[in-house]
Scaffold this active site. Sequence first.
Site, PDB file in Angstrom:
ATOM      1  N   HIS A  13       1.298  -1.159   0.217  1.00  0.00           N
ATOM      2  CA  HIS A  13      -0.218   0.076   0.010  1.00  0.00           C
ATOM      3  C   HIS A  13       1.425   0.664  -0.159  1.00  0.00           C
ATOM      4  CE1 HIS A  13      -3.346   2.415   1.084  1.00  0.00           C
ATOM      5  NE2 HIS A  13      -2.289   3.329   0.965  1.00  0.00           N
ATOM      6  N   HIS A  15       1.247   4.725  -1.325  1.00  0.00           N
ATOM      7  CA  HIS A  15       1.197   6.065  -2.287  1.00  0.00           C
ATOM      8  C   HIS A  15       2.431   7.311  -2.673  1.00  0.00           C
ATOM      9  CE1 HIS A  15      -3.009   6.860  -0.456  1.00  0.00           C
ATOM     10  NE2 HIS A  15      -2.484   6.416   0.127  1.00  0.00           N
ATOM     11  N   LYS A  99      -9.538  -0.427  -5.707  1.00  0.00           N
ATOM     12  CA  LYS A  99      -9.880  -0.243  -4.258  1.00  0.00           C
ATOM     13  C   LYS A  99     -10.814   0.883  -4.127  1.00  0.00           C
ATOM     14  CE  LYS A  99      -8.345   2.230  -0.666  1.00  0.00           C
ATOM     15  NZ  LYS A  99      -6.590   2.823  -0.196  1.00  0.00           N
ATOM     16  N   HIS A 136      -9.990   0.662   1.941  1.00  0.00           N
ATOM     17  CA  HIS A 136     -10.318   2.003   3.087  1.00  0.00           C
ATOM     18  C   HIS A 136     -11.623   2.094   4.085  1.00  0.00           C
ATOM     19  CE1 HIS A 136      -8.491   5.785   4.921  1.00  0.00           C
ATOM     20  NE2 HIS A 136     -10.058   5.923   5.300  1.00  0.00           N
ATOM     21  N   HIS A 174      -4.680  -1.218   6.321  1.00  0.00           N
ATOM     22  CA  HIS A 174      -3.656  -0.305   7.094  1.00  0.00           C
ATOM     23  C   HIS A 174      -5.066  -0.169   8.370  1.00  0.00           C
ATOM     24  CE1 HIS A 174      -6.968   2.535   5.201  1.00  0.00           C
ATOM     25  NE2 HIS A 174      -6.356   2.893   4.282  1.00  0.00           N
ATOM     26  N   ASP A 247       1.235   2.087   3.825  1.00  0.00           N
ATOM     27  CA  ASP A 247       0.252   3.926   3.286  1.00  0.00           C
ATOM     28  C   ASP A 247       2.167   4.640   3.347  1.00  0.00           C
ATOM     29  OD1 ASP A 247      -1.472   5.218   2.988  1.00  0.00           O
ATOM     30  OD2 ASP A 247      -2.398   5.154   5.474  1.00  0.00           O
TER      31      ASP A 247
HETATM   32  C1  NCD Z   1      -3.814   9.031   2.091  1.00  0.00           C
HETATM   33  C2  NCD Z   1      -3.132  10.006   1.082  1.00  0.00           C
HETATM   34  O1  NCD Z   1      -2.396  11.122   1.797  1.00  0.00           O
HETATM   35  O2  NCD Z   1      -3.480   9.668  -0.006  1.00  0.00           O
HETATM   36  N1  NCD Z   1      -3.528   9.671   2.912  1.00  0.00           N
HETATM   37  C3  NCD Z   1      -2.972   8.690   4.976  1.00  0.00           C
HETATM   38  O3  NCD Z   1      -3.350   9.789   5.691  1.00  0.00           O
HETATM   39  N2  NCD Z   1      -3.056   7.568   4.606  1.00  0.00           N
HETATM   40  C4  NCD Z   1      -5.153   8.010   1.698  1.00  0.00           C
HETATM   41  C5  NCD Z   1      -5.086   6.854   2.991  1.00  0.00           C
HETATM   42  O4  NCD Z   1      -4.987   5.973   2.509  1.00  0.00           O
HETATM   43  O5  NCD Z   1      -5.902   7.364   3.858  1.00  0.00           O
HETATM   44 ZN    ZN Z   2      -3.728   5.407   1.640  1.00  0.00          ZN
END
Ligand code: NCD
Ligand code: ZN
Length: 343
Positions: A13, A15, A99, A136, A174, A247
């Site tokens: 996971h 970003h 997702k 999520h 998460h 995450d």
């Molecule tokens: C994530 C993001 O910034 O894209 N933020 C987070 O707090 N984890 C989005 C997510 O996974 O909820």
């Molecule tokens: Zn995330």
Amino acid sequence: MTSLTIARPDDWHLHLRDGAMMRAVLPWTARDFARAIIMPNLVPPVVTGDQAAAYRDRILSALPDGMDFDPLMTLYLTEDTDADDVTAAHQSGLVKAVKLYPAGATTNSASGVTNFDNIRPVLERMAEIGLPLCVHGEVTDHDIDIFDREAVFIDRVLDPIRRATPGLRVVMEHITTSNAVDYARAQDDSLGATITTHHLVINRNHILAGGIKPHYYCLPVAKREEHRLALRAAATSGEARFFLGTDSAPHTDANKLLPCGCAGCFTAPNTLPILAQVFEEESALDRLEAFTSRNGPKFYGLPINKGTVTLVKSAPTLPSHVDTDEGPVTVFDPGFDLMWSVQ
Ligand code: NCD
Ligand code: ZN
């Protein structure tokens, strides 16, 4: 133990964002991880197979020469998602998961799902073709306390979806509560759960006691200490259903340090040193490889990486910030001195 060699980890996971931010953060993941499940919450979101293919190309072009990294793409599920497009993207090998964001649950989730009945045909197709759903797991109802949103989601949304869609493979992403740990443990192997780096380290006091710490604010928000301890027990158990999803969610400091700051902790640079320390504290270094490198591929039906990484017991040299053309991004501070380095 002063040195530990494990199969090269994956991040289930992640970003990566896009553009200048992606160019700055991607090398930190590619350094320590062979593959990652790439979150599709760009603006606009990655909804179709064509968009996922284009995003994958942008990731690979941003990868510095000589680095090896395989981005595993996902599609952002909307109420208009086309089951045939999803099937084609899966069958071509491009897309490894879909997702599900409840609309409004987190960063860039406005296009997410409000009426779960409208995604039923896509979920049924995914169950047929064996494509996992990454969830999520938070309700967004304003009358539900933010610290209860995960537990309520399990009862009101997740469990009904799984009962209505037999065979659907689901990743609870998460997870932050003992409720989620208990639920995951009670299911068969069609259910997996990822645990982040930061939720093994901080509880809600770290965010709020003694002054507000915006860099510890993420979603789902960290819970009470008893929940953190349940997550540590789960992650270090070696059980196949639990695997690493960092995450890692970079936001510039300017966007974190606002009256209404963004949610997300940036853990890509120091996840492995932090995890080595957590597992050592739990006398579970021999189970680190299961969490970082074995359980995830098993769930996704992918091979374990052939390469290895070696962790050695010496203080790492890591930056406190990563500079991007959009501004600095603060690296997650675990609040203790790190003792393990990636060799
Ligand atoms: C994530 C993001 O910034 O894209 N933020 C987070 O707090 N984890 C989005 C997510 O996974 O909820
Ligand atoms: Zn995330």
